[in-house]
Design an enzyme around this catalytic site. Structure first.
Site, PDB file in Angstrom:
ATOM      1  NE  ARG A 228      -4.316  -1.234   0.247  1.00 51.03           N
ATOM      2  CZ  ARG A 228      -4.548  -2.147  -0.702  1.00 51.03           C
ATOM      3  NH1 ARG A 228      -3.695  -2.327  -1.681  1.00 51.03           N
ATOM      4  NH2 ARG A 228      -5.652  -2.865  -0.689  1.00 51.03           N
ATOM      5  CG  HIS A 276      -3.679  -0.400  -7.052  1.00 51.98           C
ATOM      6  ND1 HIS A 276      -3.952   0.177  -5.838  1.00 51.98           N
ATOM      7  CD2 HIS A 276      -3.760  -1.744  -6.823  1.00 51.98           C
ATOM      8  CE1 HIS A 276      -4.207  -0.755  -4.937  1.00 51.98           C
ATOM      9  NE2 HIS A 276      -4.098  -1.932  -5.521  1.00 51.98           N
TER      10      HIS A 276
HETATM   11  C1  OXD Z   1      -5.498  -4.698  -3.618  1.00 52.29           C
HETATM   12  C2  OXD Z   1      -5.634  -5.440  -4.866  1.00 52.29           C
HETATM   13  O1  OXD Z   1      -6.044  -5.071  -2.590  1.00 52.29           O
HETATM   14  O2  OXD Z   1      -5.248  -4.894  -5.910  1.00 52.29           O
HETATM   15  O3  OXD Z   1      -4.810  -3.688  -3.649  1.00 52.29           O
HETATM   16  O4  OXD Z   1      -6.137  -6.547  -4.833  1.00 52.29           O
END
Ligand code: OXD
Length: 313
Positions: A228, A276
């Site tokens: 994160r 992401h």
């Molecule tokens: C997260 C995903 O939880 O991409 O970040 O699964």
């Protein structure tokens, strides 16, 4: 027959989910959270990503909540998240494999300094800068050896890296040297050429990666963040890159997301940013996984990735 109400990704994505579930789990009844005729019953399951603020009261009535994210910190941090409702994190073969592929790509990119090649290509520069260093000479350390971390570490060892992992509690992962607990952290970092962050986001881990923390790594180490953005103090990371403490960073997660236009990370010559995307499985594979977890819950079994709200993962 079980019923799944889908709020994940908003009303626009419902058609995609519906089609995926129709193929992966035709016995499951699937409804849109946003359809006016949908009223949540205590026997219903709900699939979420980032629910809107006014969804939380209704979520408290669900039989279980399934999240399309492997990390559920955003749910647990919400003051109205119903912690009494079982919560299952995203998993499955494809999710883990995508993450392992991404980290392997990022690690090899750092090992060969692929970021410089990308910059040179942009500038039409043909400069020989081969780096004679192989994966076998590189020690990778994976912080967080949960479901994804263990899979990534095993995969990297198979590729040929020397792999270690750091975890809060004891674990055994084939071909991976495991360091356990806070006292083992300095030694783990001191022997890590490329650090991979796959920790869950908890009050103990948020803000962990500071300049002083990174100073424990051998000078010129690489950093990959697939945990994160909140784990990292971003200004400290930039300082570590600018001073050569780190040779480069590959960031799939940042704070905030999307990364603001003015962030120094965008154009930093030692940073690769991806939006992401490291481990998002196809809708079909996620539907398959969700249907399997619902089947387990219906039979009174415990899905492997049932979240413990006290630990946060
Ligand atoms: C997260 C995903 O939880 O991409 O970040 O699964």
């Amino acid at each position: 027959m079980a019923r799944l109400i889908i709020s994940a990704d908003g009303p626009e994505k419902f058609a995609v989910w519906k089609e995926a579930f129709a193929k992966a789990a035709p016995d499951l009844t699937v409804c849109s959270w946003y359809a006016p005729e949908t009223h949540l019953l205590p026997s219903d399951y709900v699939l979420v990503w980032k629910p809107e603020a006014d969804h939380y009261a209704a979520l408290a009535q669900a039989k279980a909540i399934l999240c399309t994210g492997a990390g559920v910190d955003h749910l647990l941090q919400h003051p109205h998240f119903p912690v009494h409702v079982p919560l299952v994190r995203m998993g499955g073969e494809q999710t883990a494999h995508l993450m392992a592929d991404y980290v392997t790509w990022a690690a090899i990119g750092l090992l060969r300094d692929a970021r410089t090649w990308a910059i040179q290509q942009n500038q039409h520069q043909w400069v020989y800068n081969g780096i004679a260093r192989t994966s076998a000479e590189i020690r990778i350390g994976v912080m967080g050896l949960g479901h994804l971390g263990a899979h990534v570490a095993t995969h990297l060892a198979r590729v040929g890296f020397q792999v270690a992992g750091w975890k809060r509690s004891a674990a055994s992962v084939p071909n991976v040297q495991v360091y356990v607990g806070q006292e083992a952290l300095p030694e783990f970092l001191a022997t890590t050429d490329i650090l991979v962050n796959l920790l869950p986001s908890t009050p103990q881990t948020r803000g962990l990666v500071t300049y002083d923390f990174l100073k424990n790594l051998p000078r010129g180490a690489g950093f990959i963040n697939v945990g994160r953005g909140e784990h990292v103090v971003q200004a400290d990371l930039v300082q570590a890159l600018d001073t050569g403490l780190l040779c480069g960073a590959v960031l799939d997660v940042v704070t905030p997301e999307p990364l603001p236009e003015q962030s120094p990370l965008w154009g930093h010559p030692r940073v690769t940013v991806t939006p992401h995307v490291a481990s998002e499985a196809s809708a079909y594979k996620q539907a398959e996984y969700v249907a399997q977890a619902i089947g387990q819950l219906e039979r009174g079994e415990t899905p492997a990735l049932l979240c413990n709200p006290h630990t946060g993962y």
